[in-house]
Write a protein that holds these residues in place. Structure first.
Motif, PDB file in Angstrom:
ATOM      1  N   ASP A  67       2.454   1.638  -3.483  1.00  0.00           N
ATOM      2  CA  ASP A  67       1.468   2.055  -4.481  1.00  0.00           C
ATOM      3  C   ASP A  67       1.102   3.527  -4.340  1.00  0.00           C
ATOM      4  O   ASP A  67       0.934   4.225  -5.341  1.00  0.00           O
ATOM      5  N   ARG A  68       0.981   3.994  -3.101  1.00  0.00           N
ATOM      6  CA  ARG A  68       0.527   5.374  -2.874  1.00  0.00           C
ATOM      7  C   ARG A  68       1.650   6.403  -2.870  1.00  0.00           C
ATOM      8  O   ARG A  68       1.444   7.532  -3.287  1.00  0.00           O
ATOM      9  N   ARG A  69       2.804   6.042  -2.355  1.00  0.00           N
ATOM     10  CA  ARG A  69       3.862   7.032  -2.140  1.00  0.00           C
ATOM     11  C   ARG A  69       5.072   6.869  -3.050  1.00  0.00           C
ATOM     12  O   ARG A  69       5.621   7.857  -3.521  1.00  0.00           O
TER      13      ARG A  69
ATOM     14  N   ARG B 287       0.829  -1.207   0.000  1.00  0.00           N
ATOM     15  CA  ARG B 287       0.000   0.000   0.000  1.00  0.00           C
ATOM     16  C   ARG B 287       0.865   1.259   0.000  1.00  0.00           C
ATOM     17  O   ARG B 287       0.575   2.219  -0.711  1.00  0.00           O
ATOM     18  N   PHE B 288       1.914   1.260   0.796  1.00  0.00           N
ATOM     19  CA  PHE B 288       2.824   2.398   0.857  1.00  0.00           C
ATOM     20  C   PHE B 288       3.491   2.632  -0.494  1.00  0.00           C
ATOM     21  O   PHE B 288       3.562   3.765  -0.978  1.00  0.00           O
TER      22      PHE B 288
ATOM     23  N   ASP C 289       5.594   4.589  -5.946  1.00  0.00           N
ATOM     24  CA  ASP C 289       5.380   4.431  -7.388  1.00  0.00           C
ATOM     25  C   ASP C 289       5.080   5.743  -8.108  1.00  0.00           C
ATOM     26  O   ASP C 289       5.600   5.961  -9.206  1.00  0.00           O
ATOM     27  N   PRO C 290       4.253   6.648  -7.550  1.00  0.00           N
ATOM     28  CA  PRO C 290       4.050   7.928  -8.251  1.00  0.00           C
ATOM     29  C   PRO C 290       5.338   8.739  -8.389  1.00  0.00           C
ATOM     30  O   PRO C 290       5.568   9.364  -9.430  1.00  0.00           O
TER      31      PRO C 290
END
Length: 139
Positions: free
Chosen positions: A120-122, A117-118, A124-125
């Protein structure tokens, strides 16, 4: 007995009937060499965006690793030196040691889920932003 594998294609000379040389298997390797412009990894590594990315990743990974190692080593120490505590029955034949052992597996799944989750949200962008900057030539 016959050989079931055909021999490899031999390179033809360039002067033979105006044909270009053929590589092994008929694959022209020059197509793979087209993109010789490699990213400057030193510049990427020293950029502010990459430094922030590494810092953010370290702020998650190091504490989580330390937490899990303490939890794991604590379980091993309890199992080695606190036999009576680990053998304390909780429900029938289920004792503290079994519950804590299963909790080890559960905590691994929880930590993995938190990391995904971390990331994917922080993470990867930010990685996509750096990749786009490199492709655009702005980094």
């Amino acid at each position: 007995m016959t050989n079931a594998t055909p021999p490899p294609m031999r390179a033809r000379s360039a002067g033979q009937a105006g044909k270009a040389p053929v590589a092994f298997g008929g694959i022209d390797k020059s197509a793979a060499r087209r993109g010789t412009d490699k990213p400057d990894f030193d510049d990427i590594q020293q950029s502010d965006k990459f430094i922030r990315l590494r810092s953010r990743l370290k702020r998650f990974v190091f504490p989580m690793t330390l937490l899990f190692l303490c939890w794991y080593i604590g379980y091993v120490v309890l199992a080695a030196y606190a036999h009576d505590f680990m053998a304390t029955p909780l429900l029938g034949n289920v004792n503290v040691g079994i519950v804590l052992g299963i909790a080890q597996f559960a905590s691994t799944v929880v930590i993995t889920t938190l990391y995904v989750r971390f990331a994917d949200r922080r993470i990867d962008p930010q990685v996509a932003e750096i990749r786009n900057d490199v492709e655009d030539g702005t980094l």
